[in-house]
Enzyme design. Structure first.
Site, mmCIF file in Angstrom:
data_model
loop_
_atom_site.group_PDB
_atom_site.id
_atom_site.type_symbol
_atom_site.label_atom_id
_atom_site.label_comp_id
_atom_site.label_asym_id
_atom_site.label_seq_id
_atom_site.Cartn_x
_atom_site.Cartn_y
_atom_site.Cartn_z
ATOM 1 N N LYS A 239 0.817 -1.213 0.000
ATOM 2 C CA LYS A 239 0.000 0.000 0.000
ATOM 3 C C LYS A 239 0.850 1.262 0.000
ATOM 4 C CE LYS A 239 -2.700 3.377 1.530
ATOM 5 N NZ LYS A 239 -1.690 4.275 2.041
ATOM 6 N N ASP B 92 -6.257 0.669 0.569
ATOM 7 C CA ASP B 92 -6.208 0.862 2.022
ATOM 8 C C ASP B 92 -7.573 0.477 2.591
ATOM 9 O OD1 ASP B 92 -7.759 2.943 1.060
ATOM 10 O OD2 ASP B 92 -7.238 4.216 2.744
#
Length: 274
Positions: free
Chosen positions: A207, A226
DNA sequence: TTCCAGGTGCATA
DNA sequence: TATGCACATGGA
């Protein structure tokens, strides 16, 4: 888009540009409000931005830097037109129609998004401001974000004292690792190779790597997933908790527009729907 | 008090 | 390769 460029000022109209949306869509932490204006900082550059009825006045000593930073030469109406063929994008495009993806400083973005992991925006900003104040250079009444060299003296104990929590040890480690990371050369690497290189850094997982690729390297073929994108996917697409799978499916769908699509969807889900 | 925030690293199977 | 858990801190 750009109406005029002078030595210390850029005037831009509001077509495809909303400053608040661009700053508050979660891609950047280095800005604040001062009276009615916004102060935007990037590395050792500063801009004071004034909003008028039909335009923004970007006051800065480095206009060329901020033309690039705000990506003012890219045609966002064309991007939005292409994205509008996806039905899922209809509301997000309308809600965040003035978002632009910034071109941020690479080192600052790496540090910022390591701090961002499993953290909230208010606390992220607080930690980054303290790093500026303690290790940055003074620019008028503001502080630059320190360079790698300037931040070298910081260790785990220091970052922990700032409130970085368990990320403090990642930050100390990554400063050492970055000494062998040639940022200029890294810009030439293909996305996947660069992504793997970033993931090898301490505190950088899939991420955070995708955020760095999108917000600093301007790679659009990535889709940071996320907690909010996961919620969005579960609401608009299907039930799935495997973030890597979500990422792959969304990249399949949006291709080279993935980065843009991600930011409109993120902003819509996080700010509007919650 | 408990949950959550722009997740990552590491152990385990 | 995939899953589960620990990890600091502060706001809601």
């Amino acid at each position: 888009m750009i109406k005029s460029i002078e030595k210390t000022k850029i005037i831009v109209d509001k077509e495809d540009f909303n400053l608040v949306q661009t700053l508050e869509c979660g891609q950047v932490f280095s800005y604040f409000k001062e009276n009615e204006n916004f102060i935007v900082q990037s590395a050792d550059k500063v801009a004071n931005i004034e909003e008028k009825e039909d335009c923004y006045i970007i006051n800065t000593n480095t206009p060329e830097y901020f033309i690039n930073y705000f990506d003012l030469t890219t045609d966002y109406s064309l991007i939005k037109k292409k994205l509008s063929k996806y039905s899922v994008m209809k509301e997000p495009l309308n809600y965040g129609s003035g978002i632009r993806i910034l071109k941020q400083d690479i080192f600052e973005t790496i540090i910022s998004f390591i701090v961002s992991a499993n953290n909230n925006i208010k606390r992220i900003t607080k930690i980054l401001n303290k790093i500026r104040e303690n290790f940055g250079k003074r620019i008028g009444k503001y502080y630059s974000f320190p360079t790698l060299n300037e931040l070298k003296g910081a260790n785990e104990e220091y970052f922990a004292k700032l409130g970085a929590g368990y990320r403090a040890k990642y930050l100390e480690k990554v400063l050492k690792e970055l000494e062998n990371f040639d940022i200029e050369k890294s810009k030439e690497l293909p996305t996947e190779e660069l992504r793997n290189k970033l993931i090898s850094l301490s505190g950088v997982g899939p991420k955070v790597a995708d955020c760095i690729l999108l917000f600093a390297y301007s790679r659009q073929d990535v889709f940071p997933v996320d907690t909010w994108i996961e919620k969005m996917y579960n609401q608009f697409y299907e039930s799935c908790s495997n973030r890597n799978l979500i990422r792959k499916k969304l990249i399949d769908e949006f291709g080279n527009l993935s980065g843009y699509a991600q930011q409109y969807l993120f902003y819509y889900k996080r700010s509007y729907l919650k």
